[in-house]
Write an enzyme that holds these catalytic residues in place. Structure first.
Site, short mmCIF file in Angstrom:
data_model
loop_
_atom_site.label_atom_id
_atom_site.label_comp_id
_atom_site.label_asym_id
_atom_site.label_seq_id
_atom_site.Cartn_x
_atom_site.Cartn_y
_atom_site.Cartn_z
N GLU A 163 0.89 -1.17 0.00
CA GLU A 163 0.00 0.00 0.00
C GLU A 163 0.91 1.20 0.00
O GLU A 163 1.69 1.41 0.93
CB GLU A 163 -0.92 -0.02 1.22
CG GLU A 163 -2.04 1.02 1.16
CD GLU A 163 -1.72 2.31 1.88
OE1 GLU A 163 -1.40 3.31 1.19
OE2 GLU A 163 -1.77 2.32 3.11
N CYS A 197 -1.91 8.71 4.38
CA CYS A 197 -1.87 8.20 3.01
C CYS A 197 -3.03 8.75 2.19
O CYS A 197 -2.90 9.03 1.00
CB CYS A 197 -1.92 6.67 3.01
SG CYS A 197 -0.70 5.87 4.05
#
Length: 409
Positions: A163, A197
């Site tokens: 990720e 993120c």
């Protein structure tokens, strides 16, 4: 850590607990016993899942407890042993988590904490054929390096679950409510000092409402309190370290030199000795002007005409990132059209675009933003396991040979 205020820390603790409970429940439901599969009469078929072996879990500093715990729990519950490598900036949170897991009954032999230098630890472990898989959350550049290192091994093909970064945008059309847009923008772009993120990086405002929205945004920014994240009165804390601060300040200086700065918060005198960056808004002509992810409290604004929506979506997709996307529109058909054409893994309509909830908003993207499957979702655990099928011809002539031998005796 890294500008997280007390409410952020409480939310992260809750997320860590959610990961533990969600993965445990899923493992009991899907991994505790073989799954019976359909087949022709006289045949029995079943599918069983098993651990791959040793998993190296590499977690980031911006969610030092939740992501660390989620990676480790997923690997353990699917039958793997774990080498847990936390970010260099946040080893204490990882140490506390491992201690609690050991106290809860996880054997020390199957969960090892490896704090230290990423290049040094990765340089030893990634080429080792005994490492069957890697779960990584961090930058796209480091994910590429890990991928190349794993691919160069002359061994069984390892698993990589990554990720990575995002160039996250929010699209706001003329039907949106500017007051709500501003609230969701500030939360998405500046909370946790922009070090998520999923944080908002580029705000696309339809020209019809751009001026009013920006005026409200500038006013709201003057109310933000920047300072000690341990105080409940604080809205925005520091960035993670001096290196990150220097990179962000250099970017803001370039924007100011180009005359693109629109607004900036005031830094109190008490922040002079810390790694604080005043939340900043700058204006761009398009998302393509950003060379990479600006990981901090800097919001880039782009004005667009309604007729250019198709081009805007093309520009966002052309970045190659596909993590999160925000949409503010009171026209449901338009929001769904944007969702259908966007490549983002998580799309949020008429709300902020941070704080994905385990099991409700599984998190993760595609392209330059990761490999999938999504953390906290129904498909994630299966990536940590290998599967085997067993087929038995139950109608074979002669019956069970072991029973025949017993009757002979």
């Amino acid at each position: 850590e890294g500008g997280r205020t007390l409410p952020d820390a409480v939310s992260e603790l809750r997320e860590a607990v959610d990961f533990l409970r969600y993965y445990a429940a899923q493992a009991k439901r899907e991994f505790a016993a073989p799954v019976r599969l359909p087949g022709p009469t006289g045949e029995s078929n079943e599918l069983s899942a098993h651990g791959r072996g040793v998993f190296l879990c590499i977690s980031p500093w911006n969610f030092p407890l939740a992501i660390f715990t989620g990676q480790v729990a997923a690997a353990l519950v699917t039958g793997n042993t774990v080498l847990a490598k936390p970010a260099e900036q946040t080893p204490l949170a990882a140490s506390a988590a491992v201690r609690l897991l050991h106290e809860a009954g996880v054997p020390g032999a199957v969960l090892h904490l490896l704090p230290g230098s990423g290049p040094q630890i990765g340089g030893v472990l990634l080429p080792d054929p005994r490492v069957a898989g890697v779960a990584f959350t961090g930058s796209t550049e480091v994910a590429r390096l890990i991928n190349r290192t794993l691919a160069a091994r002359d061994s069984a093909i390892p698993t990589l679950i990554a990720e990575t970064g995002g160039q996250n945008a929010m699209l706001v059309d003329s039907s949106a409510l500017p007051e709500q847009v501003v609230l969701d923008t500030v939360k998405s772009a500046f909370n946790s000092a922009g070090q998520r993120c999923s944080a908002l990086r580029v705000l696309y405002l339809q020209k019809d409402i751009a001026e009013r929205t920006l005026r409200l945004l500038k006013g709201f920014m003057q109310e933000l309190r920047i300072g000690d994240p341990a105080l409940l009165s604080t809205d925005i804390g520091p960035v993670i370290d001096s290196e990150a601060l220097e990179t962000l300040e250099a970017h803001v200086r370039r924007m100011e030199e180009q005359g693109r700065a629109l607004a900036r918060c005031h830094l109190p005198a008490a922040t002079v000795n810390g790694t604080f960056l005043a939340p900043t808004v700058v204006e761009l002509d398009g998302i393509g002007q950003l060379e990479g992810e600006v990981f901090g409290p800097v919001l880039h604004v782009v004005r667009y005409a309604a007729a250019d929506l198709e081009r805007v979506l093309g520009d966002i997709n052309a970045t190659g990132y596909g993590l999160t996307l925000g949409v503010h529109s009171r026209i449901d058909a338009r929001a769904r059209e944007i969702f259908a054409k966007a490549r983002a893994g998580n799309v949020y309509v008429n709300r902020n675009m941070v704080g994905a909830v385990v099991g409700v908003q599984p998190f993760g993207g595609s392209g330059l933003s990761g490999t999938g499957p999504k953390a906290g979702g129904p498909a994630y655990l299966h990536r940590f396991s290998s599967e085997r099928t067993l087929t038995i011809n139950t109608s074979a002539v002669g019956g069970n040979a072991s029973l025949l031998s017993l009757s002979d005796g």
